[in-house]
Write an enzyme that holds these catalytic residues in place. Sequence first.
Site, PDB file in Angstrom:
ATOM      1  N   HIS A  62      51.881  64.736 118.482  1.00 51.94           N
ATOM      2  CA  HIS A  62      53.172  64.522 117.819  1.00 51.94           C
ATOM      3  C   HIS A  62      53.044  63.499 116.695  1.00 51.94           C
ATOM      4  CE1 HIS A  62      57.410  62.697 117.853  1.00 51.94           C
ATOM      5  NE2 HIS A  62      57.430  63.778 117.110  1.00 51.94           N
ATOM      6  N   HIS A  81      56.993  59.091 122.860  1.00 48.31           N
ATOM      7  CA  HIS A  81      58.173  59.948 122.969  1.00 48.31           C
ATOM      8  C   HIS A  81      58.040  60.914 124.131  1.00 48.31           C
ATOM      9  CE1 HIS A  81      57.183  59.047 118.693  1.00 48.31           C
ATOM     10  NE2 HIS A  81      58.367  58.481 118.751  1.00 48.31           N
TER      11      HIS A  81
HETATM   12 FE1  FES Z   1      53.425  61.313 121.488  1.00 49.51          FE
HETATM   13 FE2  FES Z   1      55.558  61.273 119.923  1.00 49.51          FE
HETATM   14  S1  FES Z   1      53.634  60.369 119.553  1.00 49.51           S
HETATM   15  S2  FES Z   1      55.365  62.213 121.830  1.00 49.51           S
END
Ligand code: FES
Length: 133
Positions: A62, A81
């Site tokens: 992500h 997140h």
């Molecule tokens: Fe891992 Fe956003 S950086 S869920």
Amino acid sequence: KVNLDYPTIPVGKAGDLRVGQAVSFTYPDSSSPCNLIKTGRETRGGVGPDSDIVAYSILCTHMGCPVVYSAEERTFKCPCHFSVFDSELNGQMVSGQATESLPRILLSYRASDDSIEAVGVEGLIYGRQANIL
Ligand code: FES
């Protein structure tokens, strides 16, 4: 198919690994943190005498936070997140913000000296345009 010039890097001996204990290493270079995991049961793409040793890039797909292995849940969890990745199913997304699986580090096992080597990457390491910089 693009053939990148992946290095072959020793990452440990199968006999030194403990089930559920992540071992840190870097691959294909020192700025790419990875984990080596002995899952304790035959795992797809796993190497070693029990076909249960796998490895992944630990940079969340992500936004690049380092994910943390949970032996109880057999997943990698992102603290930023809360994305969750299956450690025994090719790093596949279980839930959360990420849309890509964790890149898999391809391993090779040599029975003669019980050694495990990292030999390639499947998937794009977070933040890179190519896995080999
Ligand atoms: Fe891992 Fe956003 S950086 S869920």
